[in-house]
Write a protein that holds these residues in place. Structure first.
Motif, short mmCIF file in Angstrom:
data_model
loop_
_atom_site.label_atom_id
_atom_site.label_comp_id
_atom_site.label_asym_id
_atom_site.label_seq_id
_atom_site.Cartn_x
_atom_site.Cartn_y
_atom_site.Cartn_z
N MET A 101 0.85 -1.16 0.00
CA MET A 101 0.00 0.00 0.00
C MET A 101 0.90 1.23 0.00
O MET A 101 1.81 1.34 0.80
CB MET A 101 -0.88 -0.04 1.24
N ASN A 102 0.61 2.17 -0.89
CA ASN A 102 1.46 3.35 -0.95
C ASN A 102 0.92 4.44 -0.04
O ASN A 102 -0.15 4.32 0.54
CB ASN A 102 1.61 3.84 -2.39
N ASN A 103 1.67 5.53 0.08
CA ASN A 103 1.30 6.60 1.01
C ASN A 103 0.00 7.27 0.65
O ASN A 103 -0.74 7.68 1.54
CB ASN A 103 2.42 7.64 1.09
N ILE A 135 -1.00 -2.39 12.24
CA ILE A 135 -2.44 -2.39 11.96
C ILE A 135 -2.84 -3.68 11.26
O ILE A 135 -3.95 -4.17 11.45
CB ILE A 135 -2.82 -1.13 11.16
N GLN A 136 -1.93 -4.29 10.52
CA GLN A 136 -2.23 -5.56 9.85
C GLN A 136 -2.52 -6.66 10.86
O GLN A 136 -3.19 -7.63 10.54
CB GLN A 136 -1.05 -5.98 8.98
N ALA A 141 -6.87 -1.69 8.24
CA ALA A 141 -6.47 -3.09 8.41
C ALA A 141 -6.94 -3.92 7.22
O ALA A 141 -6.20 -4.76 6.70
CB ALA A 141 -7.04 -3.66 9.70
N ARG A 142 -8.15 -3.66 6.76
CA ARG A 142 -8.68 -4.39 5.61
C ARG A 142 -7.86 -4.09 4.36
O ARG A 142 -7.53 -4.99 3.59
CB ARG A 142 -10.15 -4.00 5.40
N GLN A 143 -7.51 -2.83 4.16
CA GLN A 143 -6.72 -2.45 2.99
C GLN A 143 -5.31 -3.03 3.05
O GLN A 143 -4.78 -3.49 2.05
CB GLN A 143 -6.65 -0.93 2.86
N LEU A 144 -4.70 -2.99 4.23
CA LEU A 144 -3.34 -3.51 4.36
C LEU A 144 -3.29 -5.03 4.24
O LEU A 144 -2.29 -5.58 3.81
CB LEU A 144 -2.74 -3.08 5.70
N ASN A 145 -4.36 -5.70 4.61
CA ASN A 145 -4.40 -7.17 4.54
C ASN A 145 -4.94 -7.69 3.22
O ASN A 145 -4.96 -8.90 3.00
CB ASN A 145 -5.22 -7.74 5.70
#
Length: 167
Positions: free
Chosen positions: A1-3, A63-64, A137-141
């Protein structure tokens, strides 16, 4: 995931401030002092400073690794116990009444190795913070994008029926 994706996820509430909480068995108890939870990139940073600065700690959780977030509103059970124990002297009526009048709100963040508790005053802010945290968390996972397969190059994906057998 980028900034830029993290920045968009952080458009909600990214910090919540209140009092620290401690977990004793299945009971959550407020402690004296100040506490905060803040989203820093892909890290949840918890800061706790107990009364008189005798103990300070910072907790960094990826957060993951967050399993769940609870936003709770409940009663102060020790007031009921104190009231029942002192009802003989009629002093116990006051804690029993307070038990039914006073509510506390807290947020609990569960991860594999830690349980962060923070007592707060603003339920809407806590709900927005938890939604921001769970969205990140959903986006990072989320798994990386899977390349699409061209149906013309992969016959198993091409949904054509086989030609009928000559007979």
């Amino acid at each position: 995931m980028n900034n830029s994706q993290i920045q968009r996820a952080n458009s909600g509430v990214t910090e919540i401030v209140g009092r620290p909480g401690q977990v004793w068995g299945n009971v959550v108890v407020p402690a004296g002092g100040k506490a905060s939870m803040r989203i820093d990139g892909d890290i949840l940073r918890g800061t706790v400073a107990l009364n008189l600065g005798l103990e300070t700690k910072e907790i960094y959780t990826r957060i993951q690794k967050i399993d769940s977030v609870e936003v709770v509103e409940g009663r102060i059970w020790w007031l009921l116990i104190l009231g029942i124990a002192t009802i003989i002297w009629l002093v116990g009526i006051v804690p029993i009444i307070l038990f039914f009048v006073i509510k506390q709100q807290w947020i609990v963040v569960h991860s594999g190795s830690a349980c962060l508790v923070l007592f707060h005053k603003n339920t809407n802010q806590a709900k927005q913070f938890s939604q921001t945290l769970l969205t990140m968390a959903r986006q990072l996972n989320a798994p990386a994008s899977v390349p699409r397969v061209n149906p013309t190059t992969n016959p198993s994906v091409n949904h054509q029926r086989p030609a009928p057998a000559a007979g």
